[in-house]
Design a protein around this motif. Structure first.
Motif, short mmCIF file in Angstrom:
data_model
loop_
_atom_site.label_atom_id
_atom_site.label_comp_id
_atom_site.label_asym_id
_atom_site.label_seq_id
_atom_site.Cartn_x
_atom_site.Cartn_y
_atom_site.Cartn_z
N ARG A 28 0.85 -1.19 0.00
CA ARG A 28 0.00 0.00 0.00
C ARG A 28 0.89 1.25 0.00
O ARG A 28 1.89 1.31 0.70
N LYS A 29 0.49 2.25 -0.78
CA LYS A 29 1.25 3.49 -0.83
C LYS A 29 1.28 4.17 0.54
O LYS A 29 2.24 4.88 0.86
N SER A 30 0.24 3.93 1.34
CA SER A 30 0.15 4.57 2.65
C SER A 30 0.75 3.72 3.77
O SER A 30 0.64 4.08 4.94
N SER A 31 1.36 2.59 3.43
CA SER A 31 1.90 1.70 4.46
C SER A 31 2.99 2.39 5.26
O SER A 31 3.92 2.97 4.69
N PRO A 32 2.93 2.32 6.60
CA PRO A 32 3.99 2.93 7.41
C PRO A 32 5.25 2.06 7.47
O PRO A 32 6.25 2.48 8.03
N ARG A 33 5.22 0.87 6.90
CA ARG A 33 6.39 -0.01 6.91
C ARG A 33 7.10 -0.02 5.57
O ARG A 33 7.57 -1.04 5.10
N GLN A 34 7.22 1.16 4.97
CA GLN A 34 7.96 1.28 3.71
C GLN A 34 9.42 0.90 3.90
O GLN A 34 10.09 0.46 2.95
N ASP A 35 9.94 1.07 5.12
CA ASP A 35 11.33 0.70 5.38
C ASP A 35 11.54 -0.79 5.16
O ASP A 35 12.52 -1.21 4.52
N VAL A 36 10.60 -1.59 5.64
CA VAL A 36 10.69 -3.04 5.47
C VAL A 36 10.52 -3.42 4.01
O VAL A 36 11.26 -4.26 3.47
N THR A 37 9.55 -2.80 3.35
CA THR A 37 9.27 -3.13 1.96
C THR A 37 10.47 -2.84 1.07
O THR A 37 10.83 -3.64 0.19
N LYS A 38 11.14 -1.71 1.30
CA LYS A 38 12.31 -1.36 0.49
C LYS A 38 13.44 -2.37 0.70
O LYS A 38 14.11 -2.78 -0.26
N GLU A 39 13.66 -2.77 1.95
CA GLU A 39 14.71 -3.74 2.23
C GLU A 39 14.38 -5.11 1.64
O GLU A 39 15.25 -5.82 1.13
#
Length: 293
Positions: free
Chosen positions: A266-277
């Motif tokens: 989701r674009k609004s996910s607060p776990r973008q850090d995890v997704t990028k890694e």
């Protein structure tokens, strides 16, 4: 209200019996029963119908499960606001089964070595269902066959391309695509999947008629059916996956056809850090050459 008790109710919804649910959360059967009873007393609702064997969730129990899932995501999102530089906390991700062994597992292993405080829960499902689970916030990200149409709420991170190929038994006396598809039963991977929709589109566009054969719910099962001379199929050449004995893989004729494997979130996910890694780890694994069988 104890959040771990709510996690136990969610575990009950995901397992067939209370014993299996207890094992999944590392508790005894009696501890699970006590937690459920405690919640029932606190909330003044009946969570389990104990008149059934095995006990089943009531309608109120199922409603509680949905609220508990949302609450867990909110709590995990709050914990992610910490100023710690390492990745940590509990996350749920999903992946199509064909990517697990040679793509997802090595990527998660690499992430875990760098971020030991990260607790990952892995779910497998078909692409279309994983897309919905990401939208529903049931998982923070999913590794799927890239959807045909853009979805406004989702970010799509391309991971790798997997060319489709004709899969035939080694005993086949011809390497002609027309002869193989015309003379052998066609074995389908789950026809509800995005993957099979792409194959069906290829067959229609090339005006190829196939002889209906069996259908299986995993790519490995389809390949095994081919290896036992039960038909032919069209499947993606999965990244880093070794070839199966008893099977030959032939390039498709005509316009190229490729499955795009992508990580969605989701674009609004607060776990973008995890997704990028995770995306970085998946790309690193996909770039490695497979070990020959």
């Amino acid at each position: 209200m104890n959040l771990r008790f709510l996690d136990t109710v969610v575990a009950i919804s995901q397992q067939k019996t209370l014993v299996e649910a207890a094992k999944s959360v590392n508790l005894s059967h009696s501890a699970v029963s006590l937690q459920v009873s405690s919640l029932e007393d606190e909330l003044q609702i009946r969570i389990l119908d104990r008149s059934r064997r095995p006990p089943e969730l009531t309608e109120q129990g199922w409603a509680l499960v949905e609220h508990a899932k949302r609450l867990r995501l909110i709590v995990d999102d709050i914990l992610s606001l910490s100023e710690r530089s390492d990745l940590h906390g509990k996350i749920s991700i999903g992946a199509v089964p064909s990517t697990i062994t040679h793509l997802v597992v090595p990527a998660l292993a690499a992430m875990r070595s760098e971020h030991p405080a990260l607790d990952v829960e892995l779910h497998t499902d078909l692409s279309n269902r994983l897309i919905q689970r990401v939208l529903d916030r049931d998982v923070i990200a999913g590794l799927v066959t890239e959807p045909e149409d853009a979805i406004d709420e989702l970010s799509i991170i391309p991971i790798c391309g997997e060319p489709y190929q004709l899969v035939a038994p080694v005993c086949a006396t011809s390497d002609s695509q027309a002869e193989l598809l015309g003379s052998w039963p066609f074995l389908w991977f789950d026809q509800r999947s995005l993957l099979s929709r792409q194959v069906a589109y290829y067959l229609r566009e090339n005006r190829i008629r196939v002889n209906p054969g069996m259908e299986a719910t995993s790519i490995e099962a389809v390949e095994a059916l081919v290896a036992h001379n039960l038909g032919v199929s069209i499947l993606p050449r999965r990244k880093n996956n070794p070839p199966m004995d008893g099977v030959v893989y032939l390039p498709l004729q005509g316009p190229s056809l490729e499955r795009q494997v992508a990580l969605i979130t989701r674009k609004s996910s607060p776990r973008q850090d995890v997704t990028k890694e995770l995306a970085k780890a998946l790309k690193n694994v996909s770039a490695k050459k497979p070990i020959p069988k």
